[in-house]
Every structure is written in C-alpha cells, then in structure tokens.
Scaffold this motif. Sequence first.
Motif, PDB file in Angstrom:
ATOM      1  N   UNK A 141      73.715 -81.091  31.006  1.00  0.00           N
ATOM      2  CA  UNK A 141      72.253 -81.122  31.168  1.00  0.00           C
ATOM      3  C   UNK A 141      71.784 -79.869  31.910  1.00  0.00           C
ATOM      4  N   UNK A 142      72.551 -79.450  32.915  1.00  0.00           N
ATOM      5  CA  UNK A 142      72.212 -78.238  33.652  1.00  0.00           C
ATOM      6  C   UNK A 142      72.197 -77.011  32.754  1.00  0.00           C
ATOM      7  N   UNK A 143      73.204 -76.878  31.900  1.00  0.00           N
ATOM      8  CA  UNK A 143      73.237 -75.701  31.017  1.00  0.00           C
ATOM      9  C   UNK A 143      72.086 -75.723  30.010  1.00  0.00           C
ATOM     10  N   UNK A 144      71.701 -76.921  29.556  1.00  0.00           N
ATOM     11  CA  UNK A 144      70.554 -77.022  28.643  1.00  0.00           C
ATOM     12  C   UNK A 144      69.260 -76.633  29.354  1.00  0.00           C
ATOM     13  N   UNK A 145      69.073 -77.166  30.558  1.00  0.00           N
ATOM     14  CA  UNK A 145      67.883 -76.812  31.328  1.00  0.00           C
ATOM     15  C   UNK A 145      67.868 -75.318  31.628  1.00  0.00           C
TER      16      UNK A 145
END
Lengths: 197, 197
Positions: A141-145
Amino acid sequence: MSTAEESGRDAIVRAARRAFTLRPYAEVTLRGIAADAGVSPSLIVKRFGSKEGLFNTVADFQPAADALFAAEPAALGRHLVLTMVRLRDELRGDPLLRVVFSLGIDDERTLLRERFREQVTARLAALLAGADPELRAELIAGQLLGLGATLSLHRPDGAGTRTRPGRLADLYAPGLQGLIDGGAGRHDPREPVSVGG
Amino acid sequence: MSTAEESGRDAIVRAARRAFTLRPYAEVTLRGIAADAGVSPSLIVKRFGSKEGLFNTVADFQPAADALFAAEPAALGRHLVLTMVRLRDELRGDPLLRVVFSLGIDDERTLLRERFREQVTARLAALLAGADPELRAELIAGQLLGLGATLSLHRPDGAGTRTRPGRLADLYAPGLQGLIDGGAGRHDPREPVSVGG
C-alpha cells in the motif's frame, strides 16, 4: 446520463474531496461544497442525500481496490502500476492519495483511514501467501501511495509524467512484486514468477 | 540549550508545520502558531525572526536529505529504509511527508514542492549512474514517501509499527535498491550489490 449531468456530478465529487480532506467533518457544509462545485445545494441533496451520503461516496476506496487487485498474484506487481496510472488518468486525480492528505489533520476523518485499512490493506493481506501478509500489505500500500504521490508532486513536467506506463512498470513493479511474492525480490519483472517463497 | 527551550522550539516547529501544511501561506499568523504551540508570539520572533523565517525552517528538506543520502549507492536502499525509520522516530513525525499533505491545497505552498524537487529529487538524481536518473529518482522519492505514509496511516497498531527496522529493510529495501542500481532489481538485499546495470 447527459454530459452536463456527468460533469455536475464530477464537480460535486471533486469539491467534496477537497472539503473533506482539508477541513474537519463538522466544518464541512453542503452549501460550501455546492459553491465550490458551481451547483445548487439542492442538486447535491438530490444526488447524494446528505453530507454523510456524500462523505461515504468520497471515502469509498472499493472501486479502486476492485480494479487494482484484479490480477493473479504472479502478475499483480505490474498490474498494480499499470492500473494506478490508468485510474489516475481516468479520474484526473489519484484514487488513493486523499487518505494521505487526511494525515495532516486529527479529527473524525480517521474514518477515512479506517476505510483505507479495511478496503485496501486488509483486502490485500488476504490475497497474499507466505509470511507476514499484513506487514507486506502495508508496504505494498505504501509503494502504491508513493507512486501516486511522486507523480503528482513532479507534475506537470516531471520525468514520470513524460514516461510511458510500460516503462514505469518495468522500474516500479519489481519492488511491488517482491513484496507480493514474500519479499525475496529475485525475479525479472517481465516474466511470470511463482507465488510465495 | 535547556530542555525547556528545546521543547519550546519543537512545539513551535510542529505547530508551524501544521499551520503551513493546512492553510494558505497568507492565512497563517505567528499569533495562531504561538497559541497552538503554547508560547508567546515574541518567542517565535526571537527564535525565527519572521513568518518567512519560520516557513523556511519548516520547508527545509536538506537535513533529512543529508541523512538519507549518506551511503554509497551499493548500500543506499537499506540505508534509506533504516534512516527513514530512525528520523521518524527522532522527529516524532515524518521528515518528508508534509510535501504530500501540501498537494491537497493549491496556493503559494507550491514552494514546498519546489524545495522538495530541488533538495530531494534532483540531488538524488545526481547520485545515480545508469539510464533515466531523473525518472528513477522520482520513483525512489515515491517509495520513500510511501514508506512514511503507510507507517503513519497504520499507526498505532499496524504491522509496520510492530516490526523491527531490520525486517522492514529486508522487505522494503530491494525495490529501492533496484531503482538505485538501474531498475534491474536482481539481488539479495542482505548482500552488497554492484552499482549500475
């Protein structure tokens, strides 16, 4: 739905996103959103019912999650990057990033974060085989954000903005795929990989 | 400097970050920041000189960039993750993430984004060998912002919060190191890697 009705709805949703992101829930008014969107307050009531109804529409990450997670784990890293770029283009905005804006203020909109955790992180964790699925889901989720954040930050003339989606995926998908596979990170992003590990 | 003076300065800086992130520059007042920080406006003037001086302190990414980029390229991926976690802990906040909050509002604080592009992205691009350094620097910046974003979003009881920094680096550094090396992403994060690709 006519084009004028479509654009009225879009304008309301965009104005509502801005309002709920930047102000405490209690301070947001339908009148203010209507003024920002250039429509009458009664049109918002007709379309969304109430402030709560409008918030629920704006705070819903499920349509984005449906699109983002629609691939087998072995191909998910690349799919995530390509879908993210497509959604940002279609929505003329980022499908997830408003949850990060909301970190700037402490108030009821922790509801937005709860939605994100349920609709994005927990759902993603359930798709992952291998060790520490919750942790890996948080990092994915962090890499997507982060992808959305950096594309937005370096607009309009950044290198990412000028790069075709396939090349973005070549570079950005391996990190995601490594986290999906279990963190080993040993594979060629252009070839299918086995799951788990 | 005494502990009381330290904590007064910290309180001012934290209040200023909140104010400049959440409100247009023109609407921010030293009086409001002083009230939020629990100090007198004259203390802020004594310490920072003016609203502009305070903004420049808050908008400065250079100390974070100095710490984050202090490793050889071959070891930079892991160093970035460990330094990020350490800085967040020391600062009781994220060293970079306020630039993302600023995306929620259009106003003079595009200055914050310009600073970020100069002090983080451009500086990082200059460190990278291989093809497309600007693009890879943007994507590395994205992964760093994403790490901070996801740790903040999933506080206080998320999996990332409960995980030791070394394990976070095991999982998150390979994607960063792949982008540093040139996007090949083929290496074990726990072993030194050669630069370029």
